[in-house]
Design a protein around this motif. Structure first.
Motif, PDB file in Angstrom:
ATOM      1  N   LYS A   8       0.823  -1.209   0.000  1.00 31.78           N
ATOM      2  CA  LYS A   8       0.000   0.000   0.000  1.00 31.78           C
ATOM      3  C   LYS A   8       0.856   1.258   0.000  1.00 31.78           C
ATOM      4  N   ILE A   9       1.926   1.239   0.792  1.00 31.07           N
ATOM      5  CA  ILE A   9       2.824   2.398   0.814  1.00 31.07           C
ATOM      6  C   ILE A   9       3.536   2.538  -0.531  1.00 31.07           C
ATOM      7  N   LEU A  10       3.971   1.422  -1.087  1.00 32.27           N
ATOM      8  CA  LEU A  10       4.671   1.460  -2.375  1.00 32.27           C
ATOM      9  C   LEU A  10       3.745   1.987  -3.472  1.00 32.27           C
ATOM     10  N   ALA A  11       2.475   1.605  -3.425  1.00 29.82           N
ATOM     11  CA  ALA A  11       1.511   2.101  -4.416  1.00 29.82           C
ATOM     12  C   ALA A  11       1.358   3.617  -4.312  1.00 29.82           C
ATOM     13  N   LYS A  12       1.258   4.124  -3.070  1.00 32.38           N
ATOM     14  CA  LYS A  12       1.155   5.576  -2.878  1.00 32.38           C
ATOM     15  C   LYS A  12       2.402   6.282  -3.403  1.00 32.38           C
ATOM     16  N   MET A  13       3.557   5.684  -3.178  1.00 33.23           N
ATOM     17  CA  MET A  13       4.802   6.280  -3.658  1.00 33.23           C
ATOM     18  C   MET A  13       4.849   6.305  -5.182  1.00 33.23           C
ATOM     19  N   PHE A  14       4.402   5.223  -5.797  1.00 29.90           N
ATOM     20  CA  PHE A  14       4.400   5.170  -7.259  1.00 29.90           C
ATOM     21  C   PHE A  14       3.462   6.217  -7.843  1.00 29.90           C
ATOM     22  N   LEU A  15       2.255   6.320  -7.290  1.00 30.88           N
ATOM     23  CA  LEU A  15       1.287   7.288  -7.803  1.00 30.88           C
ATOM     24  C   LEU A  15       1.778   8.723  -7.606  1.00 30.88           C
ATOM     25  N   ALA A  16       2.422   8.972  -6.475  1.00 31.38           N
ATOM     26  CA  ALA A  16       2.957  10.311  -6.225  1.00 31.38           C
ATOM     27  C   ALA A  16       4.095  10.632  -7.188  1.00 31.38           C
ATOM     28  N   GLY A  17       4.929   9.631  -7.478  1.00 35.08           N
ATOM     29  CA  GLY A  17       5.995   9.837  -8.456  1.00 35.08           C
ATOM     30  C   GLY A  17       5.427  10.154  -9.821  1.00 35.08           C
ATOM     31  N   ALA A  18       4.356   9.437 -10.198  1.00 34.07           N
ATOM     32  CA  ALA A  18       3.705   9.682 -11.486  1.00 34.07           C
ATOM     33  C   ALA A  18       3.116  11.088 -11.541  1.00 34.07           C
ATOM     34  N   LYS A  19       2.464  11.501 -10.459  1.00 32.54           N
ATOM     35  CA  LYS A  19       1.835  12.820 -10.425  1.00 32.54           C
ATOM     36  C   LYS A  19       2.883  13.916 -10.492  1.00 32.54           C
ATOM     37  N   ASN A  20       4.000  13.743  -9.796  1.00 33.81           N
ATOM     38  CA  ASN A  20       5.052  14.759  -9.816  1.00 33.81           C
ATOM     39  C   ASN A  20       5.665  14.889 -11.209  1.00 33.81           C
ATOM     40  N   ASP A  55      -4.020   1.977 -13.809  1.00 34.24           N
ATOM     41  CA  ASP A  55      -4.356   0.647 -13.285  1.00 34.24           C
ATOM     42  C   ASP A  55      -4.144   0.578 -11.774  1.00 34.24           C
ATOM     43  N   VAL A  56      -3.045   1.182 -11.305  1.00 34.44           N
ATOM     44  CA  VAL A  56      -2.749   1.155  -9.862  1.00 34.44           C
ATOM     45  C   VAL A  56      -3.819   1.912  -9.083  1.00 34.44           C
ATOM     46  N   ALA A  57      -4.236   3.070  -9.593  1.00 33.91           N
ATOM     47  CA  ALA A  57      -5.240   3.883  -8.895  1.00 33.91           C
ATOM     48  C   ALA A  57      -6.586   3.170  -8.795  1.00 33.91           C
ATOM     49  N   ALA A  58      -6.850   2.270  -9.741  1.00 38.99           N
ATOM     50  CA  ALA A  58      -8.135   1.557  -9.755  1.00 38.99           C
ATOM     51  C   ALA A  58      -8.141   0.323  -8.849  1.00 38.99           C
ATOM     52  N   MET A  59      -6.990  -0.056  -8.315  1.00 39.05           N
ATOM     53  CA  MET A  59      -6.912  -1.262  -7.492  1.00 39.05           C
ATOM     54  C   MET A  59      -7.599  -1.049  -6.145  1.00 39.05           C
ATOM     55  N   GLU A  60      -8.347  -2.057  -5.704  1.00 40.65           N
ATOM     56  CA  GLU A  60      -9.020  -1.973  -4.415  1.00 40.65           C
ATOM     57  C   GLU A  60      -8.249  -2.730  -3.333  1.00 40.65           C
ATOM     58  N   ASN A  61      -7.959  -3.983  -3.596  1.00 43.35           N
ATOM     59  CA  ASN A  61      -7.196  -4.786  -2.642  1.00 43.35           C
ATOM     60  C   ASN A  61      -5.767  -4.928  -3.156  1.00 43.35           C
ATOM     61  N   ILE A  62      -4.861  -4.165  -2.562  1.00 45.96           N
ATOM     62  CA  ILE A  62      -3.493  -4.092  -3.074  1.00 45.96           C
ATOM     63  C   ILE A  62      -2.595  -5.084  -2.349  1.00 45.96           C
ATOM     64  N   ASP A  63      -1.957  -5.954  -3.128  1.00 45.48           N
ATOM     65  CA  ASP A  63      -0.877  -6.787  -2.614  1.00 45.48           C
ATOM     66  C   ASP A  63       0.316  -6.597  -3.535  1.00 45.48           C
ATOM     67  N   MET A  64       1.484  -7.048  -3.106  1.00 44.83           N
ATOM     68  CA  MET A  64       2.709  -6.748  -3.844  1.00 44.83           C
ATOM     69  C   MET A  64       2.694  -7.359  -5.245  1.00 44.83           C
ATOM     70  N   THR A  65       2.183  -8.572  -5.369  1.00 41.59           N
ATOM     71  CA  THR A  65       2.188  -9.241  -6.674  1.00 41.59           C
ATOM     72  C   THR A  65       1.322  -8.503  -7.682  1.00 41.59           C
ATOM     73  N   SER A  66       0.086  -8.175  -7.282  1.00 43.14           N
ATOM     74  CA  SER A  66      -0.819  -7.489  -8.210  1.00 43.14           C
ATOM     75  C   SER A  66      -0.334  -6.073  -8.497  1.00 43.14           C
ATOM     76  N   LEU A  67       0.244  -5.416  -7.504  1.00 47.66           N
ATOM     77  CA  LEU A  67       0.780  -4.066  -7.709  1.00 47.66           C
ATOM     78  C   LEU A  67       1.915  -4.094  -8.722  1.00 47.66           C
ATOM     79  N   CYS A  68       2.823  -5.034  -8.545  1.00 53.02           N
ATOM     80  CA  CYS A  68       3.966  -5.134  -9.461  1.00 53.02           C
ATOM     81  C   CYS A  68       3.502  -5.458 -10.876  1.00 53.02           C
ATOM     82  N   LYS A  69       2.484  -6.302 -10.976  1.00 48.35           N
ATOM     83  CA  LYS A  69       1.950  -6.638 -12.300  1.00 48.35           C
ATOM     84  C   LYS A  69       1.379  -5.401 -12.978  1.00 48.35           C
ATOM     85  N   ALA A  70       0.624  -4.607 -12.229  1.00 46.71           N
ATOM     86  CA  ALA A  70       0.010  -3.408 -12.793  1.00 46.71           C
ATOM     87  C   ALA A  70       1.069  -2.398 -13.238  1.00 46.71           C
ATOM     88  N   ILE A  71       2.092  -2.220 -12.430  1.00 48.00           N
ATOM     89  CA  ILE A  71       3.152  -1.262 -12.775  1.00 48.00           C
ATOM     90  C   ILE A  71       3.927  -1.732 -13.991  1.00 48.00           C
TER      91      ILE A  71
END
Length: 552
Positions: A8-20, A55-71
């Motif tokens: 969850k923290i990694l997803a927030k970091m990725f989205l923030a990096g994208a936004k910046n 894809d990451v922003a649309a995820m509801e239940n975030i786990d590392m495997t699905s997050l990495c796949k989306a990225i």
């Protein structure tokens, strides 16, 4: 002090990096060495990362495997331009390293950084230092040093990495003289820094409002379908979907699934990528394809179009002859097909007339993504498909598409300009083997010299030439050839710099902002100066570039 980072923290970091990165894209565009109006590093990197961020922003239940796949999957398919492809490969390497972990500590981050750099370097045929690759390598080097020093605080870890990577970025002009002369750092490296800095802000708890705006329209495309009005559509439904795999799907399963689809339809594309499979088939019974696919997992992105109905509607609206090139009807199967990236109505027609099956309209003003190229490959019903990128900034995306296509042989001829693409298709010989044609085409494009005339969007100095905003520039294969206030003079001076004694043909393609009279005047001037050369003039219709001129 934080010792681990979860999904969850990694997803927030990725989205923030994208936004910046998105917020700084125009600034990054302005860092391009050449002051051309289509400087697009920031745009390409933003479109690449946003393809995954959606894809990451649309995820509801975030786990590392699905997050990495989306990225990984999102950025690979959305990659545009060299900088975007390299960014997607950095994400691919990073996620491959961490996808099986529940949470990440500092040594795992250091390993992932190193894997990211290794993957990106492998994706580039001739890696060049002083670029985004160098900045990424600097970040990975500092991450390893901090790990070896026993750093256990992520705040310190990220802060030190960013400081050092910024230092590496500031040194890029010393590695690439062209950057130093232009007075800029590497634009791709700066883009990467904005991703890292945005991610760090999110880690520190800074609230980042993330909204996914509608992406820019995909590069337009046209398929040359011949006499489409007379085609009898054997299979009426274009069926597309994605299988979210829930069971093993190995090579045998893939072949069995393709065999089944071939028994119920044609125009089959099955692209397997880790735990998803993209499927396209023309069939008279979509339900059969869907039923078989459900054996392997759940379905998403389901789309079924009635091609017969669409075909008739299109012919009715625009007339049979005009719609022959635009209908969704499948093209007849052939052994070898061709895709070209093009820009301008005139150049599109030239490629189509030379036998190109599918034109992706993009090139200088909008680099097509890997996904755009994959979609074009799907539409060309051939066993082998030649791709002509016709722009040095599209070759990596074409190579990435080649890597993702499983059911066709893809040959990327590394054409860097429109004239090289025209030369490549002219030198294709149907009776020769694919490998022989590939070798011939690659050899012949090396004999083409290209120059392009556009205008400067800022003051700068390149190749010891002082350029003022609004000046016209003649840009050759390896740098600026001419600069001036008159577009015709600049084009003529550019030709003079391109010429050599052994050249026999000069081709002039004039753009949408050039009158036919002005183009004819340039042609006459060139003919008078080089009477031993054949000079051809054709309407290209390209935007931004007043003239594209080749000599061979």
């Amino acid at each position: 002090m934080t010792n681990t980072i979860d999904a969850k923290i990694l997803a927030k970091m990725f989205l923030a990096g994208a936004k910046n990165l998105e917020s700084k894209k125009e600034w990054i565009n302005d860092l391009n060495v050449f002051p051309v109006p289509d400087g697009d590093t920031g745009t390409n990197m933003t479109l690449t990362i946003m393809s995954a961020a959606k894809d990451v922003a649309a995820m509801e239940n975030i786990d590392m495997t699905s997050l990495c796949k989306a990225i990984s999957s999102g950025s690979l398919r959305g990659a545009r331009g060299n900088s975007g492809v390299i960014l997607s490969q950095l994400f691919r390497g990073f996620t491959k390293s961490v996808r099986n972990s529940e949470s990440l500590n500092i040594p795992m981050f250091a390993d992932a950084f190193e894997k990211a750099v290794e993957t990106a370097y492998k994706a580039v045929m001739k890696p060049k230092e002083g670029t985004i690759l160098t900045v990424a390598k600097g970040a990975a080097t500092r991450a390893r040093e901090l790990t070896d020093e026993g750093c256990t605080d992520f705040a310190v870890f990220f802060d030190e990495i960013i400081k050092y990577a910024d230092e590496v970025l500031e040194r890029t002009p010393e590695m690439l003289p062209v950057l130093k002369q232009a007075g800029v750092v590497d634009s791709g490296g700066q883009g990467l820094m904005q991703v890292l800095k945005g991610a760090y802000d999110a880690f520190l708890g800074k609230e980042i409002e993330f909204t996914v705006e509608e992406p820019a329209p995909a590069a337009a495309s046209r398929t040359n379908t011949g006499a489409a009005a007379d085609i009898d559509i054997k299979y009426g439904y274009c069926t597309e979907f994605i299988i979210m795999l829930s069971r093993n799907f190995n090579i045998k399963h893939e072949m069995d699934f393709k065999d089944y689809l071939e028994s119920i339809g044609d125009s089959i594309v099955v692209v397997a990528d880790d735990d998803v499979v993209k499927v396209h088939v023309h069939t008279n019974d979509p339900g059969l394809a869907i039923q078989r696919a459900l054996k392997y997992g759940a379905l998403s992105n389901l789309k079924i179009d009635n091609m017969r109905l669409e075909h008739q509607e299109k012919l009715f609206k625009a007339g049979q002859a005009e719609k022959a090139a635009e209908t969704e009807a499948p093209m007849p199967h052939k052994e070898v097909g061709f895709i070209a990236v093009s820009v301008g109505a005139g150049i599109n027609e030239i490629f189509t007339g030379l036998g190109i099956d599918h034109v992706i309209e993009g090139g200088q003003t909008m680099n097509p993504s890997t996904e755009d190229i994959l979609n074009a490959v799907e539409k060309v019903n051939a066993d082998t498909v030649f791709i002509l990128p016709n722009n040095k900034n599209i070759i990596l995306a074409a190579n990435q598409a080649q890597m993702l296509v499983k059911d066709k042989k893809i040959v990327v001829v590394p054409t860097k300009t429109i004239p090289q693409g025209i030369t490549a298709i002219i030198n294709y010989v149907p009776d020769m083997a694919v490998e022989e044609n590939e070798e011939t085409m690659k050899s012949e494009i090396g004999n083409v010299r290209t120059g392009e005339v556009t205008y400067a969007v800022r003051d700068t100095v390149i190749d010891d030439k002082e350029i003022k905003q609004g000046d016209f520039m003649g840009i050759g294969d390896h740098g600026i050839l001419s600069v001036g206030k008159d577009v015709t003079d600049v084009a003529f001076d550019m030709v003079k710099e391109m010429m050599a004694d052994d050249l026999e043909l000069i081709s002039i393609y004039y753009g949408e902002d050039v009158t036919e009279d002005a183009a004819n005047a340039l042609k006459a001037r060139v003919e008078e100066t080089y009477p031993s050369c054949d000079v051809e003039l054709q309407f290209g219709g390209q935007p931004i570039y007043y003239y594209i001129i080749s000599a061979e």
